[in-house]
Design a protein around this motif. Structure first.
Motif, PDB file in Angstrom:
ATOM      1  N   ALA A 199       5.264  -5.359  -0.977  1.00  0.00           N
ATOM      2  CA  ALA A 199       5.177  -6.639  -1.281  1.00  0.00           C
ATOM      3  C   ALA A 199       5.136  -7.329  -0.061  1.00  0.00           C
ATOM      4  CB  ALA A 199       6.377  -7.042  -2.104  1.00  0.00           C
ATOM      5  N   ARG A 200       5.879  -6.975   1.018  1.00  0.00           N
ATOM      6  CA  ARG A 200       5.832  -7.755   2.466  1.00  0.00           C
ATOM      7  C   ARG A 200       4.388  -7.589   3.060  1.00  0.00           C
ATOM      8  NH1 ARG A 200       7.971  -8.869   7.406  1.00  0.00           N
ATOM      9  NH2 ARG A 200      10.253  -8.695   6.672  1.00  0.00           N
ATOM     10  N   THR A 201       3.611  -6.338   2.692  1.00  0.00           N
ATOM     11  CA  THR A 201       2.316  -6.043   3.158  1.00  0.00           C
ATOM     12  C   THR A 201       1.488  -6.788   2.792  1.00  0.00           C
ATOM     13  OG1 THR A 201       2.774  -3.782   3.958  1.00  0.00           O
ATOM     14  CG2 THR A 201       0.669  -4.437   3.846  1.00  0.00           C
ATOM     15  N   ALA A 202       1.433  -7.217   1.372  1.00  0.00           N
ATOM     16  CA  ALA A 202       0.570  -8.183   0.674  1.00  0.00           C
ATOM     17  C   ALA A 202       0.692  -9.680   0.899  1.00  0.00           C
ATOM     18  CB  ALA A 202       0.934  -7.977  -1.016  1.00  0.00           C
ATOM     19  N   ILE A 203       2.029  -9.808   1.435  1.00  0.00           N
ATOM     20  CA  ILE A 203       2.298 -11.157   1.580  1.00  0.00           C
ATOM     21  C   ILE A 203       1.682 -11.465   3.057  1.00  0.00           C
ATOM     22  CG2 ILE A 203       4.170 -12.892   2.322  1.00  0.00           C
ATOM     23  CD1 ILE A 203       5.815 -11.646  -0.017  1.00  0.00           C
TER      24      ILE A 203
END
Length: 179
Positions: free
Chosen positions: A143-147
């Motif tokens: 999720a952090r990477t996508a954000i």
């Protein structure tokens, strides 16, 4: 004992209707919450189980970051769930930019946030100057990477493709683990 600074508009969510959320956090964690609604400070006093108090602090932080209390209580039942907070004010100091970034992360009518939550199995809250994620360590990393991709200007389509690919990897690793 730990003190958690909470935005005043989130104190009510921590207390809950007739104190129900506060009572639930206390009963599940074994910690005691002293809430100072004047100053927006929640004091977490550990009970018999120090780990319970640490989890209570995470739950209070999650609610303070805009999560619905019902979505945070699972953190008291599942040791693998963790809160991760990303501070957008470190990326931009302009209010206009901040709104634009938040809009990209949430997506039109909440679509992007919803897709990320559904595919990866996380909960996401965009509140104030922060984006917060509740999930397991692997899910939070995805999720952090996508954000970060969205913040850095990647197209929503390429972020959705990334999430789809990562979902397949997560499912495969579970199959391999339990297979």
């Amino acid at each position: 004992m730990t003190h958690v600074k909470v935005p005043k508009d989130r104190i009510g969510a921590i207390i809950g209707p007739k104190g129900s959320v506060k009572q639930l956090i206390e009963s599940k964690s074994g910690a005691e919450l002293n809430i100072d609604s004047e100053n927006g400070v929640v004091e977490v006093l550990p009970g018999e189980e120090p780990v319970g108090a640490m989890r209570a602090v995470e739950v209070v932080n999650a609610i303070a970051r805009g999560f619905n209390p019902e979505k945070t209580i699972a953190m008291l039942d599942d040791d693998m769930l963790m809160l991760e907070v990303m501070d957008l004010s470190k990326i931009t100091d302009s209010q206009k930019d901040l709104l634009r970034l938040k809009g990209r992360i949430i997506g039109k009518s909440g679509k992007t946030r919803e897709i990320t939550e559904r595919l990866i199995g996380v909960k996401i809250s965009v509140y104030g100057k922060t984006v917060s994620v509740i999930g397991g360590p692997e899910q939070n990393q995805i999720a952090r990477t996508a954000i970060e991709m969205l913040i850095n200007g990647a197209s929503h389509g390429s972020v959705y493709s990334f999430l789809e690919k990562k979902r397949q990897e997560l499912l495969q690793s579970r199959l391999d683990y339990y297979g």
